[in-house]
Motif scaffolding. Sequence first.
Motif, PDB file in Angstrom:
ATOM      1  N   CYS A  42       0.837  -1.207   0.000  1.00 34.59           N
ATOM      2  CA  CYS A  42       0.000   0.000   0.000  1.00 34.59           C
ATOM      3  C   CYS A  42       0.869   1.253   0.000  1.00 34.59           C
ATOM      4  CB  CYS A  42      -0.912   0.014   1.225  1.00 34.59           C
ATOM      5  SG  CYS A  42      -2.203  -1.241   1.244  1.00 34.59           S
ATOM      6  N   THR A  77     -16.183   5.673   4.591  1.00 30.38           N
ATOM      7  CA  THR A  77     -16.415   4.957   5.852  1.00 30.38           C
ATOM      8  C   THR A  77     -17.800   4.324   5.890  1.00 30.38           C
ATOM      9  OG1 THR A  77     -17.251   6.962   6.928  1.00 30.38           O
ATOM     10  CG2 THR A  77     -14.898   6.492   7.150  1.00 30.38           C
ATOM     11  N   PHE A 120     -15.338   0.709   8.910  1.00 30.90           N
ATOM     12  CA  PHE A 120     -14.103   0.320   8.246  1.00 30.90           C
ATOM     13  C   PHE A 120     -13.744   1.448   7.285  1.00 30.90           C
ATOM     14  CE2 PHE A 120     -12.113  -2.702   4.951  1.00 30.90           C
ATOM     15  CZ  PHE A 120     -10.861  -2.480   5.472  1.00 30.90           C
ATOM     16  N   LEU A 138     -11.561   3.358   4.504  1.00 37.58           N
ATOM     17  CA  LEU A 138     -10.690   2.989   3.390  1.00 37.58           C
ATOM     18  C   LEU A 138     -10.079   4.217   2.730  1.00 37.58           C
ATOM     19  CD1 LEU A 138     -12.906   0.347   1.554  1.00 37.58           C
ATOM     20  CD2 LEU A 138     -10.938  -0.117   2.991  1.00 37.58           C
ATOM     21  N   LEU A 187      -5.867  -0.247  -2.798  1.00 38.30           N
ATOM     22  CA  LEU A 187      -5.928   0.113  -1.379  1.00 38.30           C
ATOM     23  C   LEU A 187      -4.657   0.843  -0.968  1.00 38.30           C
ATOM     24  CD1 LEU A 187      -7.699  -0.231   1.168  1.00 38.30           C
ATOM     25  CD2 LEU A 187      -6.353  -2.255   1.712  1.00 38.30           C
ATOM     26  N   CYS A 221      -6.031   1.514   5.614  1.00 42.11           N
ATOM     27  CA  CYS A 221      -7.378   1.346   6.156  1.00 42.11           C
ATOM     28  C   CYS A 221      -7.342   1.396   7.675  1.00 42.11           C
ATOM     29  CB  CYS A 221      -8.003   0.030   5.695  1.00 42.11           C
ATOM     30  SG  CYS A 221      -7.023  -1.419   6.094  1.00 42.11           S
ATOM     31  N   TRP A 232      -2.409   8.444   8.818  1.00 40.70           N
ATOM     32  CA  TRP A 232      -2.184   8.082   7.419  1.00 40.70           C
ATOM     33  C   TRP A 232      -1.116   8.968   6.785  1.00 40.70           C
ATOM     34  CZ3 TRP A 232      -3.104  10.444   2.582  1.00 40.70           C
ATOM     35  CH2 TRP A 232      -3.057   9.586   1.488  1.00 40.70           C
ATOM     36  N   SER A 263     -13.936   3.325  -4.009  1.00 37.65           N
ATOM     37  CA  SER A 263     -13.776   2.708  -2.695  1.00 37.65           C
ATOM     38  C   SER A 263     -14.935   1.770  -2.406  1.00 37.65           C
ATOM     39  CB  SER A 263     -13.669   3.779  -1.604  1.00 37.65           C
ATOM     40  OG  SER A 263     -14.779   4.634  -1.628  1.00 37.65           O
ATOM     41  N   ASN A 295     -15.078  -2.181  -1.406  1.00 40.75           N
ATOM     42  CA  ASN A 295     -15.909  -2.784  -0.368  1.00 40.75           C
ATOM     43  C   ASN A 295     -16.580  -4.048  -0.884  1.00 40.75           C
ATOM     44  OD1 ASN A 295     -15.364  -0.896   1.579  1.00 40.75           O
ATOM     45  ND2 ASN A 295     -17.105   0.391   1.090  1.00 40.75           N
ATOM     46  N   TYR A 334      -8.075 -10.745   5.626  1.00 47.39           N
ATOM     47  CA  TYR A 334      -7.541  -9.553   4.969  1.00 47.39           C
ATOM     48  C   TYR A 334      -6.441  -9.912   3.969  1.00 47.39           C
ATOM     49  CZ  TYR A 334      -5.154  -5.026   4.536  1.00 47.39           C
ATOM     50  OH  TYR A 334      -4.556  -3.889   4.052  1.00 47.39           O
TER      51      TYR A 334
END
Length: 686
Positions: A255, A270, A281, A283, A295, A298, A316, A438, A442, A462
């Motif tokens: 990532c 979200t 969750f 992203l 991605l 997250c 982030w 995004s 999902n 994951y």
Amino acid sequence: MEIDSQVEMTSKKDTEVPSNEESGNSDKVNEQELENPVVEDDVEIPKVGMIFESEEEVRNYYKKYAKHWGFGVAKISTKNRSDGKSSYFSLACARNGKTALKAKESFHSRPSTKTNCKAKINVIAKEDGRFIITRVYLDHNHALSPGKVQHFRCNKVPDSHVRKRLELNDLAGITESKKNHSLVEAGGQEKLPSGERECRNYIAKARQSRLDIGDVDSLRNYFCCMQKRNSNFFYMVDMDEEGGFKNVFWADARCRAAYESFGDVITFDTTYLTNKYEMPFALFVGVNHHGQPVLLGCGLLSNEDTDTYIWLFESWLKCMLGHAPKAIITDQCKAIQGAVAKVFTKSCHRLCLWHIMQKIPTKVGGLSQYRAIKRMLKNVVYESVNQDEFERSWIELIKEYKLEKNEWLKSLYRDRHRWVPVYVKCTFWAGMSTTQRSESLNAFFDEYVHSKTTVKQFVEQYDSALKSKAEEENKADFASFYCTIPTITLLPIEKQFQSVYTNDIFKHFQDELRGLIYCYTFVLKREGSVSTFEVRERKVGKDGVSWKELTYEIFYNAADCQVRCSCHLFEFRGILCRHAISVLIQLKINEVPSHYILERWRKDIKRGYTFVKNIYDDSSNSEQRQQNNNLIPLLFELQELGAKSDEKNELLMKLLKEAKEKLLAFDSGSHNGCSLTSENSMEPKI
């Protein structure tokens, strides 16, 4: 808590217990009474000069006093300093103030609790950070009821004892009715410190922010495992007051490396719930060279307020070495907008168009002409060619359907520069007009998790999900390398893009070529090296029958081969539009300048993140994986150092070229006498 004798005191009348008199005037009290304060069942009567260590201590004290005498408490006025902390506030009886009766409520008036009661205390913050009571009004103009205090709003928040009892009961699987029954048994219904609804709300929030021991251990183990596989794995944990996990953010090495190539535009979403605790969750998603979602990090969040999002964005940003994206797309959430404004100060922020248009039924669905309003609103948003046309059409919509008082439409118009296509099309968004990229990610996770998935199960799945996603990209890379999309014209320009763009992006370019059959180009004027063209494009209406003609203006500068169209498709998506192509064809230009071929769409570039392999698979060649894992963090660090100045960049380029030559010499077998640890050490002296 103490008494400050330097503050002006009020009289004896203010030291008496609350009465039911109308008057709320304060007189003076002597210092003898302050030294021996009145105490009723350990509840001290408020006095001028009483000092508290914090604002919370003042609140707790006055609430305890009010609870003893039978009235509710409300904060009625406050003044904050520049740092946001209180410099002055008043705590008053909850029946303070009056209720203004509106004309439309004359025949259907609502019950009112307000009696304009004057009972209150005024509190000022001292220079040392403590708080002092400066004025006290004790008299109430209404009856007091100590036996019903549990029904006051201020007393419906569960205290620490009740919160602990509720959580223990919930962990034991005790039903809602039995939980309340156990609290009543502890002291009777009248002693219940909060209402059933408040207890249910607290339990729901506690579940949301509470992770099982197995979940916490699973997260820790997963993070440790990923860091062993690659030291460039990054994670941050936000702990609550009791040392539990509150918010978690992580991004694996792939990532982080992918952000170097595709971090110019990201979406943040979200709206996806992954676990039984209903923790959002979050992203961070970009788009790769195939137009696929990728991605970029997250997190799992316990709350959806501004402070939580600020923590997440700062985490982030730290993960990405302080490099903020050039542009970010989010939904309309005010908390997210506030956090973006604070953390991503230089990023262009736009609102998700899809989310906004999805709200039309709930915001205007009750109007009698809903269908006509919806149809016209979509036309105004999607069909406006420029800002002037949008402004005219919007005003026409509002006037025609008398929507001047619709607050939702007012707010949309105020924010038009952040979501309407004609206002945002001059910024590069990699073709993303919504956060649907995004959301499609999902949908990808939906194959591996569901609403009852625990955090432990999620981290176990994951790796499988991301490994599958990486494999999809590898297949697309192979298809672009091995397969060629046939051209649909004999134009040299199409051949040029066919040779460099990935198949998926080349298909989008071919869509523009197909649109050429509906375009008609005219020369408006020529001034030196600059020519102005008009392109008229016929488009079929949404009914599939009617046609309309749109006009675009194109400027071409022969000096540097710059072409610019008023539709701004290249600025928005990074692909030349049909109108610009039409002009280039008329000018007999057979090759597009390199600045119109974006690197992010090319298939012939080897990107750094593709070297980060096997991070989702423990069974792969550990020696090869370890070699890659050792190199990637060092290369990241060198890149950061070399980008700080032209001199450092020049030095780094020189050292890397030397290293490349020596490595090639090893491969060719001609490395006799060549040492990588010679006088020209690879350690840059920066």
